[in-house]
Write an enzyme that holds these catalytic residues in place. Structure first.
Site, PDB file in Angstrom:
ATOM      1  N   HIS A 312      44.113  44.969  34.316  1.00  0.00           N
ATOM      2  CA  HIS A 312      44.495  44.964  35.715  1.00  0.00           C
ATOM      3  C   HIS A 312      45.048  43.480  35.304  1.00  0.00           C
ATOM      4  CE1 HIS A 312      41.909  40.948  34.958  1.00  0.00           C
ATOM      5  NE2 HIS A 312      41.038  41.439  33.618  1.00  0.00           N
ATOM      6  N   GLU A 358      40.493  43.326  40.401  1.00  0.00           N
ATOM      7  CA  GLU A 358      39.748  43.298  39.064  1.00  0.00           C
ATOM      8  C   GLU A 358      39.236  41.927  38.599  1.00  0.00           C
ATOM      9  OE1 GLU A 358      37.340  43.562  35.348  1.00  0.00           O
ATOM     10  OE2 GLU A 358      38.939  41.721  36.789  1.00  0.00           O
ATOM     11  N   GLU A 359      39.492  40.737  39.348  1.00  0.00           N
ATOM     12  CA  GLU A 359      38.732  39.058  38.508  1.00  0.00           C
ATOM     13  C   GLU A 359      37.894  39.371  40.586  1.00  0.00           C
ATOM     14  OE1 GLU A 359      38.059  38.281  36.408  1.00  0.00           O
ATOM     15  OE2 GLU A 359      40.150  38.600  35.319  1.00  0.00           O
ATOM     16  N   HIS A 487      38.571  32.624  31.852  1.00  0.00           N
ATOM     17  CA  HIS A 487      38.873  32.122  33.383  1.00  0.00           C
ATOM     18  C   HIS A 487      38.856  30.731  33.855  1.00  0.00           C
ATOM     19  CE1 HIS A 487      36.351  35.604  35.057  1.00  0.00           C
ATOM     20  NE2 HIS A 487      37.368  36.048  34.427  1.00  0.00           N
TER      21      HIS A 487
END
Length: 587
Positions: A312, A358-359, A487
């Site tokens: 991604h 994707e996130e 993250h």
């Protein structure tokens, strides 16, 4: 961590890269000795079964060098540093990352297209309503995402709630509520908790399972709506919060998150036999929005036997994502460049995919996979997913394709066990151990497994905590996350190149003092590159194996039957598909 400390110039990065030693026994870049392989031996290897000892396979793995991978990570960091330290899907950093990928692939000579996927935008057309009608009429104060965790509002609608209006609806507390709150509530985490909720608004206490799980279970039990109230056991668990999750089954009931005070008022009224009722109204709408992602194919190879290799392209808003998933993106780019040089004549077509959003819940990859025709699905032999290969406290995780590593592990589609075996074969050939990780719905293979396509990959770990046994096997620091910068802003080039997360990294010895954090830093030093080298080699071998093999699954029909996956219709698009990104675990 200041921006200046994160920006590592290409020259400085090269010095750091050279200074971090890669342990002996690990595949590294070196002189190309494959030309010494005789023509007869090469012909024999191409006709027989591909193994890690195949000289042509090893030649390809060597060609996808750590140095080339990190060069692409340097470029992604430069893009992020010029765009507020992020490459999230709605940012200029994502668009520039996409342009970099497109130009790199086109320069290499691949067939490249920018694909569009639908990311429906959820918005509230009107503020939500939550009023206690009885026993005590009261209007609660609504909020939105801007009011997350603020004491000035009483409740916030969960993102992706549909438009629903309930008037004078009975409230029913589900099982598992802890009153008074002591922490660790399992309220609403099991289907049995919802006995008796049909036709009523479920009142659920925040606790140990994901918000979206409570929403899904309430809907399945026939609830007309759901109020999840904050747990109330600590000062940090009092206010309403904003949660952006999407149930796997499209939501038909509204969900709101309230303060502990609101939830407790309704609970006490119910416990007193006063049969509380509420007005619950949410006004959610979806608007189609199309965003870009990149699909590229090798010019050669059998178009009826396609190997999809994915990573991604987006990061989270909080950081540049040079591990998550700049490491996968950079590995795919290096693989594509190596194939484009023409030294490797693969039997099957390789399709590289650089997914978007994707996130935000696997949006781009799932949209792509669920919009494939049955004929297109039949052409895809396998999907290989590479998401996070450079975690500083890494473990060599391989997706458990056959589901036999643990009793609760789901199996992937037929053939996924072979994908697992291929990656593990490479590690074992190098004298390296690996562990299994389940298909837990957290990466871009999901859309493909829904279509019955065999899938798998390797994964260096995210916010899981390394055990002492794993630290003894792999090195690194027990008690820290596999990726202490997961993250966060520190998921940057500096952390990848040095393997040393900053002291304020959330996952660095989170239960330890300053001395423990420094000890963890020392234990991780240099390990991100070691992990990237090992994991990218396994990924490259798998790409070669499935690209070069005439019968990769050892089946007479050349590949497993995907008839079951055909049940997923092309009509299953838009916001009706499952959004199950990394954020799903918020609880």
């Amino acid at each position: 961590m200041k921006t200046a400390s994160k920006l590592v110039a290409a020259g400085a990065a090269s010095v750091v890269l050279a200074a971090v030693a890669v342990p002996s026994g690990t595949a590294t870049a070196g002189p190309d000795r494959s030309a010494q392989v005789s023509a007869s031996k090469a012909s024999k290897a191409s006709k027989g079964a591909v193994t890690p000892r195949d000289p042509l396979a090893r030649r390809f793995v060597r060609g996808v060098s750590l140095e080339e991978i990190t060069e692409h990570q340097i470029a992604l960091q430069r893009i992020a540093s010029l765009n507020d330290d992020t490459r999230e899907v709605f940012s200029p950093g994502y668009q520039e990352s996409l342009e970099y990928v497109v130009s790199t692939l086109r320069d290499a000579g691949l067939r490249v297209r920018v694909d569009r996927f639908n990311y429906p935008v959820w918005e509230e057309s009107r503020p939500p309503v939550l009023n206690q009608v009885s026993p005590t009429p009261k209007a609660y104060v609504p909020g939105d995402a801007e009011d997350d965790d603020q004491p000035t509002v009483d409740f916030i609608a969960m993102a992706n709630s549909p438009t629903v209006e309930l008037t004078n609806a009975p409230v029913f507390p589900v099982g598992g509520i802890l009153d008074p709150p002591t922490g660790g509530s399992t309220s609403g985490c099991a289907a049995a908790d919802y006995a008796g909720v049909a036709g009523k608004v479920a009142l659920v206490q925040r606790g140990t399972c994901a918000f979206v799980d409570k929403w899904e279970l309430a809907q399945a039990a026939g609830a007309t709506g759901v109020i999840i109230y904050n747990e109330g056991n600590t000062p940090e668990r009092q206010n309403p919060i904003f949660v952006d999750n999407q149930p796997d089954t499209p939501a038909t009931i509204a969900a709101v998150i309230s303060s502990y005070t609101v939830g407790n008022e309704l609970l006490q009224a119910y416990e007193a036999g006063q049969n509380p009722t509420v007005d619950l109204k949410v006004y959610g709408t979806f608007t189609d929005r199309f965003l870009p992602q990149v699909i590229a194919e090798t010019r050669g190879g059998d178009p009826d036997h396609v190997v999809v290799v994915g990573a991604h392209l987006d990061s989270v808003p909080a950081g540049p994502g040079i591990n998550d998933d700049g490491s996968g993106v950079a590995t795919l780019l290096a693989q594509a460049e190596e194939l484009a040089e023409g030294r490797h004549r693969l039997r099957n077509k390789i399709r590289f995919a650089f997914w978007g959003a994707e996130e935000n819940g696997l949006v781009g990859s799932v949209y792509y996979a669920l919009n494939l025709s049955d004929r297109e699905v039949d052409r895809i032999d396998v999907m290989l997913d590479y998401d996070m290969l450079a975690s500083a406290n890494y473990v060599r995780f391989v997706y458990d394709g056959d589901g036999n590593a643990a009793p609760d592990n789901p199996a992937g589609p037929e053939g996924s066990g072979k994908v697992e075996q291929v990656h593990d074969d490479w590690f074992r050939s190098r004298g390296l151990t690996s562990e299994r990780t389940p298909f837990d719905g957290r990466s871009d293979y999901v859309g493909f497994t829904l279509r019955g396509i065999p899938a798998g990959g390797v994964f260096a770990g995210a916010e899981g905590v390394k055990t002492p046994e794993q630290a003894a096997e792999y090195g690194g620091a027990a008690g820290s996350w596999y990726d202490p910068c997961y993250h966060q802003l520190c998921d940057n080039l500096s952390t990848v190149l040095t393997g040393v997360p900053p002291l304020d990294a959330e996952g660095l010895a989170p239960e330890g003092d300053a001395a423990a954090k420094r000890a963890a830093q020392r234990a991780m030093a240099g390990r991100a590159l070691t992990g990237l080298d090992e994991m990218s080699d396994a990924a490259s071998y798998a790409v070669y194996y499935f690209g070069a093999s005439k019968d990769p699954f050892g089946t007479r029909g050349h590949r497993p039957d995907k008839a079951q996956g055909k049940a997923q219709s092309r009509a299953e698009t838009g916001h009706s598909y499952p959004w199950r990104g990394h954020h799903r675990n918020r609880r």
